[in-house]
Design a protein around this motif. Structure first.
Motif, PDB file in Angstrom:
ATOM      1  N   GLU A 245      33.451 -44.815 -36.254  1.00  0.00           N
ATOM      2  CA  GLU A 245      32.417 -45.731 -35.784  1.00  0.00           C
ATOM      3  C   GLU A 245      31.127 -45.570 -36.577  1.00  0.00           C
ATOM      4  O   GLU A 245      30.487 -46.554 -36.955  1.00  0.00           O
ATOM      5  N   ARG A 246      30.767 -44.322 -36.840  1.00  0.00           N
ATOM      6  CA  ARG A 246      29.525 -44.063 -37.568  1.00  0.00           C
ATOM      7  C   ARG A 246      29.582 -44.662 -38.980  1.00  0.00           C
ATOM      8  O   ARG A 246      28.627 -45.307 -39.434  1.00  0.00           O
ATOM      9  N   VAL A 247      30.685 -44.473 -39.649  1.00  0.00           N
ATOM     10  CA  VAL A 247      30.827 -44.993 -41.002  1.00  0.00           C
ATOM     11  C   VAL A 247      30.811 -46.520 -40.994  1.00  0.00           C
ATOM     12  O   VAL A 247      30.113 -47.159 -41.802  1.00  0.00           O
ATOM     13  N   MET A 248      31.550 -47.129 -40.101  1.00  0.00           N
ATOM     14  CA  MET A 248      31.670 -48.583 -40.100  1.00  0.00           C
ATOM     15  C   MET A 248      30.361 -49.263 -39.728  1.00  0.00           C
ATOM     16  O   MET A 248      29.998 -50.298 -40.314  1.00  0.00           O
ATOM     17  N   VAL A 249      29.634 -48.706 -38.775  1.00  0.00           N
ATOM     18  CA  VAL A 249      28.346 -49.286 -38.402  1.00  0.00           C
ATOM     19  C   VAL A 249      27.350 -49.139 -39.545  1.00  0.00           C
ATOM     20  O   VAL A 249      26.593 -50.064 -39.863  1.00  0.00           O
ATOM     21  N   ALA A 250      27.352 -47.978 -40.198  1.00  0.00           N
ATOM     22  CA  ALA A 250      26.384 -47.713 -41.267  1.00  0.00           C
ATOM     23  C   ALA A 250      26.648 -48.551 -42.511  1.00  0.00           C
ATOM     24  O   ALA A 250      25.717 -49.000 -43.183  1.00  0.00           O
ATOM     25  N   LEU A 251      27.921 -48.788 -42.846  1.00  0.00           N
ATOM     26  CA  LEU A 251      28.256 -49.457 -44.100  1.00  0.00           C
ATOM     27  C   LEU A 251      28.335 -50.973 -43.984  1.00  0.00           C
ATOM     28  O   LEU A 251      28.373 -51.672 -45.006  1.00  0.00           O
ATOM     29  N   ARG A 252      28.332 -51.475 -42.792  1.00  0.00           N
ATOM     30  CA  ARG A 252      28.542 -52.914 -42.611  1.00  0.00           C
ATOM     31  C   ARG A 252      27.490 -53.758 -43.340  1.00  0.00           C
ATOM     32  O   ARG A 252      27.798 -54.815 -43.884  1.00  0.00           O
ATOM     33  N   ARG A 253      26.261 -53.292 -43.373  1.00  0.00           N
ATOM     34  CA  ARG A 253      25.196 -54.116 -43.946  1.00  0.00           C
ATOM     35  C   ARG A 253      25.237 -54.176 -45.469  1.00  0.00           C
ATOM     36  O   ARG A 253      24.540 -54.990 -46.077  1.00  0.00           O
ATOM     37  N   TYR A 254      26.045 -53.331 -46.101  1.00  0.00           N
ATOM     38  CA  TYR A 254      26.088 -53.300 -47.561  1.00  0.00           C
ATOM     39  C   TYR A 254      27.174 -54.198 -48.154  1.00  0.00           C
ATOM     40  O   TYR A 254      27.101 -54.545 -49.332  1.00  0.00           O
ATOM     41  N   PHE A 255      28.216 -54.529 -47.367  1.00  0.00           N
ATOM     42  CA  PHE A 255      29.404 -55.179 -47.927  1.00  0.00           C
ATOM     43  C   PHE A 255      29.696 -56.490 -47.213  1.00  0.00           C
ATOM     44  O   PHE A 255      29.663 -56.569 -45.992  1.00  0.00           O
ATOM     45  N   GLY A 256      30.007 -57.528 -48.017  1.00  0.00           N
ATOM     46  CA  GLY A 256      30.318 -58.819 -47.434  1.00  0.00           C
ATOM     47  C   GLY A 256      31.588 -58.773 -46.605  1.00  0.00           C
ATOM     48  O   GLY A 256      31.660 -59.326 -45.510  1.00  0.00           O
ATOM     49  N   VAL A 257      32.635 -58.110 -47.128  1.00  0.00           N
ATOM     50  CA  VAL A 257      33.902 -57.962 -46.416  1.00  0.00           C
ATOM     51  C   VAL A 257      34.363 -56.515 -46.560  1.00  0.00           C
ATOM     52  O   VAL A 257      34.323 -55.950 -47.657  1.00  0.00           O
TER      53      VAL A 257
END
Length: 384
Positions: A245-257
């Motif tokens: 969860e921590r990784v996915m929430v943190a990285l979401r704003r950097y990648f379109g998909v």
């Protein structure tokens, strides 16, 4: 589109050291392609491989520096050593990659295309799919790929989908391996070496980090695609749902998909991914027991959050050249539970394992992978 919504151009300029936010980004040309991704609505010829072939194992590289990237957050307590994705002693076990379909079939199709009247319709369909895949997003889309058993083609489908998005889109695309014990995503993507894992990055990522900081911990696959491995290939590696969860929430704003290769259901991380992602792809072998088990899982999924089943794409993977089931009836049965259903046909190149070269895939495989990717992306956009 407003400047606030044009975040994809901003992060790419950040990554490439480009000009100010108001300056237009120059479209990149994927390696070996010779042209920028197709514009929405522009014809994309069916003979072109889609997506672009990932680099060979000699080209894929880990972009992290020897001691990890510099950033304003806390430096990790340890710096893992790089390890090869495949044991060098196994290098002699692989043979020359085969084309996904025999020469006779390719020759017959070439003749058919010269006399068929349906080519124009085919080009129009592919153009429509390309337009769907290139739609802008204001927040990153996360698509989870899972299955109910090993050997269902989960990592293969994840690799095909992510490569399709990287081919058609210009914003950054991320592959995340959330199956550290049994996943083969790095091998399928042709990664040469692995260092930082999903569990490592969970303890490192900080809100103030830039895209440049983040990509220092990832394996770069091509200009706009990166991989975050689940492990370094060791047996018994674990990933808890809080780290995921921590990784996915943190990285979401950097990648379109972001395409996530999850554990098999009903593992904890896979259940979290189902409810947290904007779309889910459930792979199953095109066998009687595989279809029966998947139908039961779909009934279970109907009891979860309502968006889960409506945002699910089922992919039946043909594991042999001659299927022993009625695939049309199987598709009708699974669709009755609510999801979209596609068939990924048997492909000699995929069946051989190893790094996927999309230029060697059968044309029917490339077409199916593109349709599946477009369907999953369309469903992901329905949930904001």
């Amino acid at each position: 589109m407003s400047n606030a919504d044009n975040w994809q151009g901003d992060v790419l300029r950040d990554l490439r050291g480009g000009g100010p936010a108001g300056q237009a980004a120059t479209p990149h040309v994927p390696p070996g392609q010779g042209q920028a991704p197709a514009r929405p609505g522009a014809p994309h010829t069916p003979t072109d491989p889609a997506p672009q072939a990932p680099p060979s194992s000699g080209q894929a590289q880990n972009s992290s520096p020897a001691h990890g990237p510099a950033h304003s957050g806390t430096r990790p307590a340890r710096t893992p050593e790089s390890r090869p994705a495949v044991d060098p002693s196994l290098a002699g076990a692989s043979r020359k990659p085969r084309n996904g379909e025999p020469f006779t079939i390719r020759a017959a199709r070439a003749i058919w295309r010269t006399v068929s009247s349906s080519v124009a319709r085919e080009v129009a369909e592919i153009s429509g799919i390309a337009e769907t895949l290139q739609r802008p997003v204001t927040t990153g889309r996360q698509i989870a790929v899972t299955s109910i058993r090993g050997g269902a083609g989960k990592s293969t489908v994840a690799a095909l989908l992510g490569s399709t998005y990287a081919h058609y889109r210009q914003d950054p695309v991320l592959f995340v391996e959330a199956d550290p014990a049994l996943g083969s995503l790095p091998i399928r993507l042709g990664a040469e070496s692995l260092r930082w894992t999903t569990g490592d990055v969970a303890g490192i990522v900080q809100p103030q980090m830039s895209l440049l900081d983040i990509t220092g911990y990832l394996v770069q696959l091509r200009n706009n695609a990166w991989l975050l491995p689940g492990s370094q290939g060791q047996i018994g590696a674990m990933l808890d749902f809080r780290s995921y969860e921590r990784v996915m929430v943190a990285l979401r704003r950097y990648f379109g998909v972001t395409v996530v290769d999850c554990e098999t259901l009903p593992a904890e991380v896979a259940r979290v991914a189902l409810t947290a992602s904007q779309a889910c792809v459930l792979t199953t072998p095109a066998t009687l027991d595989g279809i029966a088990s998947t139908h039961a899982v779909l009934q279970w999924m109907r009891g979860l959050t309502p968006h889960v089943i409506s945002g699910t794409v089922v992919v039946l993977t043909d594991l042999s050249p001659h299927s022993g089931i009625n695939t049309d009836e199987a598709v009708r049965t699974l669709r009755s539970a609510g999801p979209s259903v596609h068939i990924l046909p048997y492909d000699r190149h995929l069946a051989d394992g190893g790094a996927i070269r999309t230029d060697l895939l059968a044309r029917s495989t490339r077409t199916a992978a593109t349709r599946i990717a477009a369907d999953a992306f369309r469903l992901s956009q329905k949930r904001h």
